[in-house]
Design a protein around this motif. Structure first.
Motif, mmCIF file in Angstrom:
data_model
loop_
_atom_site.group_PDB
_atom_site.id
_atom_site.type_symbol
_atom_site.label_atom_id
_atom_site.label_comp_id
_atom_site.label_asym_id
_atom_site.label_seq_id
_atom_site.Cartn_x
_atom_site.Cartn_y
_atom_site.Cartn_z
ATOM 1 N N ASP A 139 0.855 -1.178 0.000
ATOM 2 C CA ASP A 139 0.000 0.000 0.000
ATOM 3 C C ASP A 139 0.893 1.230 0.000
ATOM 4 O O ASP A 139 1.994 1.225 0.588
ATOM 5 N N VAL A 140 0.440 2.312 -0.632
ATOM 6 C CA VAL A 140 1.331 3.441 -0.870
ATOM 7 C C VAL A 140 1.873 4.075 0.406
ATOM 8 O O VAL A 140 3.028 4.501 0.455
ATOM 9 N N ASP A 141 1.047 4.147 1.466
ATOM 10 C CA ASP A 141 1.550 4.725 2.702
ATOM 11 C C ASP A 141 2.615 3.835 3.332
ATOM 12 O O ASP A 141 3.618 4.314 3.868
ATOM 13 N N HIS A 142 2.424 2.524 3.230
ATOM 14 C CA HIS A 142 3.406 1.563 3.736
ATOM 15 C C HIS A 142 4.692 1.655 2.916
ATOM 16 O O HIS A 142 5.807 1.664 3.474
ATOM 17 N N ALA A 143 4.546 1.739 1.590
ATOM 18 C CA ALA A 143 5.710 1.842 0.708
ATOM 19 C C ALA A 143 6.511 3.106 0.993
ATOM 20 O O ALA A 143 7.750 3.103 0.944
ATOM 21 N N ALA A 144 5.820 4.201 1.285
ATOM 22 C CA ALA A 144 6.514 5.458 1.592
ATOM 23 C C ALA A 144 7.375 5.319 2.839
ATOM 24 O O ALA A 144 8.501 5.823 2.896
ATOM 25 N N GLU A 145 6.852 4.620 3.857
ATOM 26 C CA GLU A 145 7.623 4.416 5.088
ATOM 27 C C GLU A 145 8.856 3.555 4.819
ATOM 28 O O GLU A 145 9.920 3.778 5.397
ATOM 29 N N ALA A 201 4.235 5.819 -8.145
ATOM 30 C CA ALA A 201 5.330 6.646 -7.648
ATOM 31 C C ALA A 201 4.800 7.942 -7.033
ATOM 32 O O ALA A 201 5.262 8.386 -5.970
ATOM 33 N N ALA A 202 3.829 8.573 -7.696
ATOM 34 C CA ALA A 202 3.234 9.806 -7.170
ATOM 35 C C ALA A 202 2.537 9.554 -5.834
ATOM 36 O O ALA A 202 2.643 10.353 -4.901
ATOM 37 N N ASN A 203 1.845 8.434 -5.741
ATOM 38 C CA ASN A 203 1.162 8.094 -4.490
ATOM 39 C C ASN A 203 2.139 7.933 -3.343
ATOM 40 O O ASN A 203 1.909 8.408 -2.228
ATOM 41 N N ILE A 204 3.247 7.247 -3.609
ATOM 42 C CA ILE A 204 4.245 7.022 -2.566
ATOM 43 C C ILE A 204 4.853 8.346 -2.128
ATOM 44 O O ILE A 204 5.013 8.606 -0.930
ATOM 45 N N LEU A 205 5.166 9.211 -3.070
ATOM 46 C CA LEU A 205 5.736 10.510 -2.718
ATOM 47 C C LEU A 205 4.751 11.356 -1.925
ATOM 48 O O LEU A 205 5.151 12.165 -1.087
ATOM 49 N N ASN A 206 3.467 11.177 -2.177
ATOM 50 C CA ASN A 206 2.461 11.918 -1.408
ATOM 51 C C ASN A 206 2.555 11.622 0.080
ATOM 52 O O ASN A 206 2.159 12.450 0.909
ATOM 53 N N PHE A 207 3.072 10.449 0.428
ATOM 54 C CA PHE A 207 3.154 10.059 1.826
ATOM 55 C C PHE A 207 4.539 10.273 2.424
ATOM 56 O O PHE A 207 4.760 9.958 3.588
ATOM 57 N N MET A 208 5.462 10.809 1.637
ATOM 58 C CA MET A 208 6.775 11.130 2.174
ATOM 59 C C MET A 208 6.684 12.409 3.003
ATOM 60 O O MET A 208 5.771 13.225 2.834
ATOM 61 N N ASP A 209 7.645 12.597 3.904
ATOM 62 C CA ASP A 209 7.672 13.811 4.710
ATOM 63 C C ASP A 209 7.919 15.031 3.828
ATOM 64 O O ASP A 209 8.542 14.943 2.771
ATOM 65 N N SER A 210 7.440 16.186 4.293
ATOM 66 C CA SER A 210 7.647 17.431 3.555
ATOM 67 C C SER A 210 9.138 17.668 3.358
ATOM 68 O O SER A 210 9.926 17.545 4.285
ATOM 69 N N ASP A 233 3.058 16.124 -11.719
ATOM 70 C CA ASP A 233 1.714 16.490 -12.170
ATOM 71 C C ASP A 233 0.639 15.616 -11.540
ATOM 72 O O ASP A 233 -0.516 16.029 -11.402
ATOM 73 N N LEU A 234 1.006 14.387 -11.151
ATOM 74 C CA LEU A 234 0.022 13.460 -10.589
ATOM 75 C C LEU A 234 -0.051 13.519 -9.072
ATOM 76 O O LEU A 234 -0.945 12.924 -8.466
ATOM 77 N N MET A 235 0.876 14.218 -8.455
ATOM 78 C CA MET A 235 0.867 14.302 -6.992
ATOM 79 C C MET A 235 -0.245 15.230 -6.521
ATOM 80 O O MET A 235 -0.564 16.226 -7.157
ATOM 81 N N PHE A 236 -0.824 14.871 -5.394
ATOM 82 C CA PHE A 236 -1.886 15.675 -4.791
ATOM 83 C C PHE A 236 -1.317 16.368 -3.568
ATOM 84 O O PHE A 236 -0.940 15.725 -2.590
ATOM 85 N N ALA A 305 3.005 19.656 9.229
ATOM 86 C CA ALA A 305 2.437 18.464 9.868
ATOM 87 C C ALA A 305 0.912 18.492 9.819
ATOM 88 O O ALA A 305 0.270 17.467 9.554
ATOM 89 N N ALA A 306 0.320 19.673 10.067
ATOM 90 C CA ALA A 306 -1.145 19.799 10.028
ATOM 91 C C ALA A 306 -1.661 19.568 8.609
ATOM 92 O O ALA A 306 -2.684 18.914 8.397
ATOM 93 N N GLN A 307 -0.941 20.110 7.615
ATOM 94 C CA GLN A 307 -1.358 19.919 6.228
ATOM 95 C C GLN A 307 -1.262 18.450 5.822
ATOM 96 O O GLN A 307 -2.153 17.927 5.138
ATOM 97 N N LYS A 308 -0.190 17.774 6.258
ATOM 98 C CA LYS A 308 -0.033 16.355 5.955
ATOM 99 C C LYS A 308 -1.166 15.536 6.574
ATOM 100 O O LYS A 308 -1.672 14.588 5.969
ATOM 101 N N GLU A 309 -1.558 15.899 7.775
ATOM 102 C CA GLU A 309 -2.633 15.166 8.458
ATOM 103 C C GLU A 309 -3.953 15.322 7.710
ATOM 104 O O GLU A 309 -4.718 14.369 7.554
ATOM 105 N N ILE A 310 -4.213 16.534 7.230
ATOM 106 C CA ILE A 310 -5.440 16.780 6.466
ATOM 107 C C ILE A 310 -5.400 16.032 5.140
ATOM 108 O O ILE A 310 -6.390 15.415 4.715
ATOM 109 N N LEU A 311 -4.248 16.057 4.467
ATOM 110 C CA LEU A 311 -4.116 15.345 3.197
ATOM 111 C C LEU A 311 -4.282 13.842 3.392
ATOM 112 O O LEU A 311 -4.868 13.157 2.547
ATOM 113 N N ALA A 312 -3.775 13.316 4.501
ATOM 114 C CA ALA A 312 -3.929 11.886 4.782
ATOM 115 C C ALA A 312 -5.404 11.528 4.921
ATOM 116 O O ALA A 312 -5.858 10.478 4.446
#
Length: 333
Positions: A139-145, A201-210, A233-236, A305-312
């Motif tokens: 899963d992308v969040d797991h892959a990012a970690e 790849a875009a999904n995984i980067l979305n879950f990386m730290d700022s 372009d595909l990152m949210f 951190a707050a923005q990441k939490e909202i995006l999650a």
């Protein structure tokens, strides 16, 4: 809870809670990590349910089980047809391959139960192409970690290879099996599958730290500028919240505390602020503005951190099908 319309997950949770610990444990053994997590959360949140409502749920459950059907007959075609109709061809293809291939990839499924650092240690000395295939199955969040556990140069190489995965040749899958066989009893007869690519790849980067995501993209652009641009372009990102529709925004706002919003909106693009404030009642919007002004300076790390939490939360709702996102966010919906 008894008077509300329960979701399928909540009904399943009630059935498991009614079975008793030993029987419920036997059922859970046959589920993957995400399913267990989802059911476990539902089991802790169903609250008090009347005996009559439990009886209704079991009657429905028994009725479904008693319907005549042929198990296994043309199952592959059935799965493909259902997922195509439910998700559309583009979103369904990768999931179909993963489901059908999953019958012979117990080793890969076992990885989903492991800690990210343990996975990284398992494959650290393998070829980057093998590591990319492993990440594509998580899963992308797991892959990012897991990706965070590698040095920066390694992250770039791995993500470059993951981004260009189109199909996995048999020899690569055999090599992956050899890796997993040292830890799990994986099968050596895995089918080829279409996994990876720029969306993953875009999904995984979305879950990386700022900051980490930007460093990786910058390094990737030096190797393949066009590929880096496609991923970007595909990152949210937080600014893309301005692009989602009002209904989706209103649903998101129900689950975000005002204090978290007040921090996340510090320094945010004006379009995002307008989108959020425009989907709140006048009183709530005024309260939020007052809260932002009253807080004074806020550390950049706290804002991110707050923005990441909202995006999650947004990604979680999108994955669950609760909301749909704009075309910009198609990478992970």
């Amino acid at each position: 809870m008894a008077e509300e319309k329960l979701t399928g997950t909540q009904r399943a949770a009630i059935v498991l809670l009614s079975l008793g610990e030993a029987q419920a444990a036997e059922v859970l053994k046959h589920m993957n990590a995400k399913e267990v997590q989802k059911l476990g959360l539902a089991m802790t949140s169903v609250g008090s349910v009347s005996r009559e409502h439990v009886a209704e749920i079991f009657d429905e459950f028994i009725d479904v089980l008693s319907q005549p059907f042929s198990i296994g007959a043309d199952a592959d075609d059935y799965i493909r047809e259902v997922l195509m109709q439910a998700l559309g061809e583009d979103r369904a293809n990768g999931l179909i391959d993963r489901i059908l291939m999953g019958r012979n990839t117990s080793g890969l499924d076992s990885l989903k139960w492991m800690e990210p650092r343990a996975i990284a240690e398992l494959v650290r000395n393998e070829h980057p192409q093998i590591i990319a295939i492993v990440l594509a199955h998580l899963d992308v969040d797991h892959a990012a970690e897991v990706l965070k556990c590698f040095p920066e140069r390694g992250r770039v190489d791995i993500l470059l290879r993951l981004s260009t995965l189109d199909g996995i040749p048999p020899n690569a899958l055999n090599e992956l099996n050899d890796v997993l066989a040292r830890q799990f009893a994986g099968s050596a007869n895995m089918k080829s599958s279409s996994i990876g690519g720029v969306k993953v790849a875009a999904n995984i980067l979305n879950f990386m730290d700022s900051g980490q995501d930007e460093k990786i993209l910058t390094s990737m652009s030096e190797v393949d500028g066009a590929l880096s641009t496609k991923i970007r372009d595909l990152m949210f990102v937080f600014d893309n919240l301005a692009d989602i529709d009002d209904r989706a925004m209103q649903m998101v706002l129900r689950d975000i505390p005002n204090d978290k919003l007040a921090i996340a909106l510090r320094g945010a693009d004006q379009k995002v602020k307008d989108k959020i404030l425009g989907n709140m009642s006048q009183r709530a919007a005024e309260n939020l503005k007052d809260d932002i002004e009253a807080r004074g300076p806020v550390r950049l790390a706290d804002v991110e951190a707050a923005q990441k939490e909202i995006l999650a939360l947004v990604r979680k709702m999108a994955d669950a099908g609760t909301i749909s996102l704009a075309a910009k966010a198609e990478a992970f919906v």
